[in-house]
Design a protein around this motif. Structure first.
Motif, mmCIF file in Angstrom:
data_model
loop_
_atom_site.group_PDB
_atom_site.id
_atom_site.type_symbol
_atom_site.label_atom_id
_atom_site.label_comp_id
_atom_site.label_asym_id
_atom_site.label_seq_id
_atom_site.Cartn_x
_atom_site.Cartn_y
_atom_site.Cartn_z
ATOM 1 N N LYS A 249 0.810 -1.225 0.000
ATOM 2 C CA LYS A 249 0.000 0.000 0.000
ATOM 3 C C LYS A 249 0.842 1.273 0.000
ATOM 4 O O LYS A 249 0.308 2.371 0.111
ATOM 5 N N ASN A 250 2.151 1.145 -0.096
ATOM 6 C CA ASN A 250 3.026 2.328 -0.035
ATOM 7 C C ASN A 250 2.794 3.132 1.253
ATOM 8 O O ASN A 250 2.656 4.359 1.230
ATOM 9 N N LEU A 251 2.746 2.431 2.380
ATOM 10 C CA LEU A 251 2.483 3.073 3.663
ATOM 11 C C LEU A 251 3.773 3.584 4.308
ATOM 12 O O LEU A 251 4.863 3.050 4.075
ATOM 13 N N ASN A 252 3.626 4.600 5.141
ATOM 14 C CA ASN A 252 4.729 5.133 5.932
ATOM 15 C C ASN A 252 4.387 5.005 7.411
ATOM 16 O O ASN A 252 3.355 5.517 7.853
ATOM 17 N N VAL A 253 5.242 4.328 8.182
ATOM 18 C CA VAL A 253 5.099 4.253 9.630
ATOM 19 C C VAL A 253 6.229 5.057 10.255
ATOM 20 O O VAL A 253 7.405 4.826 9.960
ATOM 21 N N MET A 254 5.861 6.003 11.122
ATOM 22 C CA MET A 254 6.845 6.919 11.699
ATOM 23 C C MET A 254 6.887 6.804 13.207
ATOM 24 O O MET A 254 5.849 6.846 13.867
ATOM 25 N N GLY A 255 8.075 6.653 13.751
ATOM 26 C CA GLY A 255 8.245 6.707 15.199
ATOM 27 C C GLY A 255 8.235 8.149 15.665
ATOM 28 O O GLY A 255 8.669 9.054 14.945
ATOM 29 N N TYR A 256 7.767 8.361 16.904
ATOM 30 C CA TYR A 256 7.623 9.741 17.370
ATOM 31 C C TYR A 256 7.743 9.796 18.883
ATOM 32 O O TYR A 256 6.930 9.215 19.595
ATOM 33 N N TYR A 257 8.768 10.508 19.359
ATOM 34 C CA TYR A 257 8.955 10.772 20.784
ATOM 35 C C TYR A 257 9.088 12.281 20.954
ATOM 36 O O TYR A 257 10.128 12.861 20.655
ATOM 37 N N TRP A 258 8.022 12.904 21.431
ATOM 38 C CA TRP A 258 7.974 14.372 21.552
ATOM 39 C C TRP A 258 9.119 14.904 22.402
ATOM 40 O O TRP A 258 9.765 15.896 22.043
ATOM 41 N N GLY A 259 9.399 14.253 23.528
ATOM 42 C CA GLY A 259 10.439 14.736 24.422
ATOM 43 C C GLY A 259 11.809 14.779 23.788
ATOM 44 O O GLY A 259 12.670 15.577 24.193
ATOM 45 N N GLY A 260 12.047 13.948 22.770
ATOM 46 C CA GLY A 260 13.338 13.939 22.109
ATOM 47 C C GLY A 260 13.690 15.256 21.450
ATOM 48 O O GLY A 260 14.873 15.600 21.304
#
Length: 319
Positions: A249-260
């Motif tokens: 499906k041409n998907l993008n999964v993104m990690g996200y840590y706001w505090g970083g």
């Protein structure tokens, strides 16, 4: 002064008497009025968070209070200034914090709102705008939508022009999601998340603080080229992502840590906070605080989070 501290990772936190701190260069001493609680605190109390302060330490990442003393080279936050600030040690009567991380708040902003503001709204705003790059007209699926970051993601998603699909557990929590602007509601207890989202046109963007089976269902309900933002794992289950599904499906999964961002791009958080406080002053944002308890009941406050009996934010007050 009193502080709610972790003395050992093998013991529950306790309210203890500690010395009142003194601000050093570039620091401010706050008389703390309120502290917002977060799921990260529960992990930190067990030594399982991304950041592991040395023992003993005081819990509480999200602080609001009044400047009572400043260290050297602090000229823009005189005593009497009301501020919000993050970084820990918030469950105490006083605390020392870097002046550079403090942001003055409007005179008419209650401390309970300020303490409920920074992490939840900051996480959602940076996540939706900076990471997901959410566009007007897109379908945004918010999992765990009745929680602290979930409700703020609904509000901000609507401000950015998205159609918001809120997924939460039970009718009462879904009613709160609807009250802050959700366009469509999915009950995670009784509905088939994948089929319900697909019936609404599929998801173009997914905001996920839950993980587990809900992430898997959301991914299968995504439209081609959708983006999925991994915010956290409130379910306790870290999903394993089949790469072939991303390919098809041409998907993008993104990690996200706001505090970083405080470490490698602090300007992202500063700019976000200024915009969010402006939206608050304009009446576009209203923090949802389901419970406010005194410091002496900090254990009960954390139990509300642990048992998922709260919605929005739980705040501990010092007076």
């Amino acid at each position: 002064m009193k502080a709610y501290q972790i003395l050992s990772f093998d013991e529950p936190p306790s309210l203890t008497e500690v010395e009142k701190p003194t601000p050093g260069e570039g620091e401010i001493l706050l008389e703390i009025a309120a502290c917002g609680l977060n799921f990260g605190d529960l992990l930190m109390a067990k030594g399982q968070y991304q950041e592991k302060p040395p023992l003993p330490f005081t819990l509480g990442m999200e602080v609001a209070g009044t400047v009572v003393e400043t260290g050297a080279n602090v000229d823009d936050l005189p005593p009497g200034t009301r501020v919000l600030v993050g970084g820990g040690s918030g469950l105490a009567e006083f605390g020392v914090f870097p002046a550079a991380k403090a942001l003055p708040i409007p005179d008419d902003m209650p401390f309970t709102d300020a303490a409920a503001f920074q992490v939840a709204y900051g996480t959602s705003h940076v996540g939706l705008e900076h990471r997901l790059k959410l566009q007007a007209g897109e379908n945004l699926l918010v999992l765990g939508a009745a929680g602290g970051v979930g409700l703020t993601a609904i509000e901000i998603g609507k401000l950015m022009g998205a159609t918001v699909i809120a997924c939460a557990r039970g009718k009462d929590k879904l009613a709160i999601c609807e009250s802050v602007g959700a366009d469509h509601l999915i009950d995670s207890e009784s509905d088939d998340i994948r089929e319900a989202v697909k019936a609404l046109g599929g998801a173009d963007a997914v905001y996920d603080p839950v993980g587990g089976d809900q992430f898997k269902a959301a991914m299968r309900a995504c439209n081609p080229e959708a983006r999925l933002l991994v915010v956290g794992f409130a379910s306790g289950d870290i999903p394993q992502i089949p790469a072939n599904h991303l390919l098809v499906k041409n998907l993008n999964v993104m990690g996200y840590y706001w505090g970083g961002y405080n470490v490698f791009r602090p300007e992202v958080i500063r700019d976000s906070m200024r915009r969010l406080v402006g939206w608050y002053e304009d009446g576009k944002l209203k923090p949802h605080v389901s419970h406010a308890l005194p410091l002496e009941q900090a254990a009960e406050a954390y139990e509300l989070l642990r048992s998922r009996k709260s919605t929005g934010k739980v705040v501990v007050t010092m007076t």
